[in-house]
Design an enzyme around this catalytic site. Sequence first.
Site, mmCIF file in Angstrom:
data_model
loop_
_atom_site.group_PDB
_atom_site.id
_atom_site.type_symbol
_atom_site.label_atom_id
_atom_site.label_comp_id
_atom_site.label_asym_id
_atom_site.label_seq_id
_atom_site.Cartn_x
_atom_site.Cartn_y
_atom_site.Cartn_z
ATOM 1 N N SER A 1 -7.129 -5.016 7.341
ATOM 2 C CA SER A 1 -6.579 -6.354 7.627
ATOM 3 C C SER A 1 -5.241 -6.259 8.361
ATOM 4 O O SER A 1 -4.182 -6.367 7.739
ATOM 5 C CB SER A 1 -6.393 -7.135 6.322
ATOM 6 O OG SER A 1 -5.677 -6.355 5.370
ATOM 7 N N ASP B 1 -10.552 0.473 5.464
ATOM 8 C CA ASP B 1 -9.137 0.493 5.847
ATOM 9 C C ASP B 1 -8.794 1.774 6.603
ATOM 10 O O ASP B 1 -7.978 1.768 7.526
ATOM 11 C CB ASP B 1 -8.275 0.364 4.592
ATOM 12 C CG ASP B 1 -6.981 -0.398 4.858
ATOM 13 O OD1 ASP B 1 -6.729 -0.763 6.016
ATOM 14 O OD2 ASP B 1 -6.227 -0.632 3.895
ATOM 15 N N LYS C 1 -5.041 6.276 2.773
ATOM 16 C CA LYS C 1 -5.550 6.164 4.143
ATOM 17 C C LYS C 1 -4.416 6.249 5.163
ATOM 18 O O LYS C 1 -4.635 6.674 6.307
ATOM 19 C CB LYS C 1 -6.368 4.889 4.316
ATOM 20 C CG LYS C 1 -5.638 3.581 3.987
ATOM 21 C CD LYS C 1 -4.906 2.985 5.156
ATOM 22 C CE LYS C 1 -4.160 1.732 4.727
ATOM 23 N NZ LYS C 1 -3.394 1.125 5.841
ATOM 24 N N LYS D 1 0.843 -1.203 0.000
ATOM 25 C CA LYS D 1 0.000 0.000 0.000
ATOM 26 C C LYS D 1 0.875 1.248 0.000
ATOM 27 O O LYS D 1 1.588 1.505 0.967
ATOM 28 C CB LYS D 1 -0.911 -0.002 1.220
ATOM 29 C CG LYS D 1 -1.878 -1.185 1.256
ATOM 30 C CD LYS D 1 -2.678 -1.234 2.545
ATOM 31 C CE LYS D 1 -3.623 -2.427 2.556
ATOM 32 N NZ LYS D 1 -4.390 -2.513 3.822
ATOM 33 N N SER E 1 -1.831 0.329 14.533
ATOM 34 C CA SER E 1 -1.458 0.985 13.285
ATOM 35 C C SER E 1 -0.163 1.772 13.445
ATOM 36 O O SER E 1 -0.051 2.654 14.292
ATOM 37 C CB SER E 1 -2.577 1.932 12.847
ATOM 38 O OG SER E 1 -2.112 2.861 11.889
ATOM 39 N N ARG E 2 0.814 1.473 12.602
ATOM 40 C CA ARG E 2 2.088 2.193 12.649
ATOM 41 C C ARG E 2 1.907 3.653 12.242
ATOM 42 O O ARG E 2 2.554 4.545 12.785
ATOM 43 C CB ARG E 2 3.119 1.519 11.740
ATOM 44 C CG ARG E 2 3.501 0.127 12.174
ATOM 45 C CD ARG E 2 4.684 -0.405 11.376
ATOM 46 N NE ARG E 2 4.402 -0.537 9.961
ATOM 47 C CZ ARG E 2 3.919 -1.625 9.386
ATOM 48 N NH1 ARG E 2 3.641 -2.678 10.116
ATOM 49 N NH2 ARG E 2 3.722 -1.676 8.087
ATOM 50 N N ASN E 3 1.031 3.907 11.261
ATOM 51 C CA ASN E 3 0.834 5.276 10.786
ATOM 52 C C ASN E 3 0.155 6.133 11.847
ATOM 53 O O ASN E 3 0.558 7.269 12.089
ATOM 54 C CB ASN E 3 0.026 5.251 9.493
ATOM 55 C CG ASN E 3 0.817 4.655 8.346
ATOM 56 O OD1 ASN E 3 1.692 5.290 7.778
ATOM 57 N ND2 ASN E 3 0.528 3.406 8.013
ATOM 58 N N GLY F 1 -7.699 -3.688 1.969
ATOM 59 C CA GLY F 1 -8.818 -3.587 2.894
ATOM 60 C C GLY F 1 -8.351 -3.638 4.331
ATOM 61 O O GLY F 1 -7.147 -3.757 4.611
ATOM 62 N N ALA G 1 -2.176 -7.575 10.100
ATOM 63 C CA ALA G 1 -1.517 -8.856 9.843
ATOM 64 C C ALA G 1 -1.676 -9.847 10.996
ATOM 65 O O ALA G 1 -1.966 -11.028 10.785
ATOM 66 C CB ALA G 1 -0.038 -8.615 9.550
#
Length: 313
Positions: free
Chosen positions: A118, A224, A171, A88, A234-236, A116, A120
């Site tokens: 998801s 997402d 996103k 992505k 979420s790393r972001n 989408g 990991a």
Amino acid sequence: MGNTLATHLDRKGHEVLLYDINEEVVKKINEGIHPYVEGIRFKNVKATTDLNQINEFKNLICALPVQVIPKVITKVNLKGKNFISASKGIIHENLKRISQLVKEIEPKLKFFVLSGPSFAEEVSKGLPTAIVLAYEDKEEAMKLQDALDSENFNVYLNDDITGVELGGALKNVIAIAVGLSDGMGYGYNARSAIITRGLHEMANVGEKFGARRETFFGLSGAGDLILTSTSDLSRNRTFGKLLGQGYSVEEALKKINQTVEGVKTAEALYEIIKRENIFAPICEGVYRIIKGEDPKKVYPHFLSNHLREEFQR
């Protein structure tokens, strides 16, 4: 994500070969051990550090960090392959999507996007997930859908490759903005507003490149975005939150110590919105903060409407 999808395909009884440059990771996989999620074992998954070994497979799933794909993909024989992108982002150096890069190398391959909401780890554990497979060849897509779909991994089809690709990339930038807002303690109202207005910006960018607006309200867009913007997995979002708490970009990246795709995507996206004259104050603001501007001075511009209609483009 590569190991995650291997875990899922292994459960379905498929033969899987993973490529990784890390010899220790490859060793673990060949011993049947998932290298990142404790307690998960592989049955029919093998790994290699030799890219040539993957050429015998028809279906190639690419889950590499976007910025390294140009260096790796030219070493792979893509003729006659189904190329399924699970990465992505936008390639910073040339502002291209992965589909554009891969098609330039091998125009006749069949390209797909798997995207989408998801995380990991949750997919690896077999927790319920819904995802979208974008395609250019429906007949082949239906075969892949059947190969991937399971009771806890629901795969929907969508023929808007551009929209699905851009949703998965953009996103991450909005998630940084949401994390920043939360890190600064601005509350739930602000979080909701940034997610909603950010989705509007994503759709505006997508339409400019021929994507369908409705795609951004599906799994690869809103789905997402909600996941990435609201979870501390979420790393972001985490990166943005650290910036909001006063960490520098370098300190935040070091603390996370994993790829934060939204950083390079924000840089590429800034070039795109300026070139195409797209109204996207959140995306532009994230770029300015990444480049060193004070978040407290930039943040007010995230939701600045410039006295516009809500759905003005």
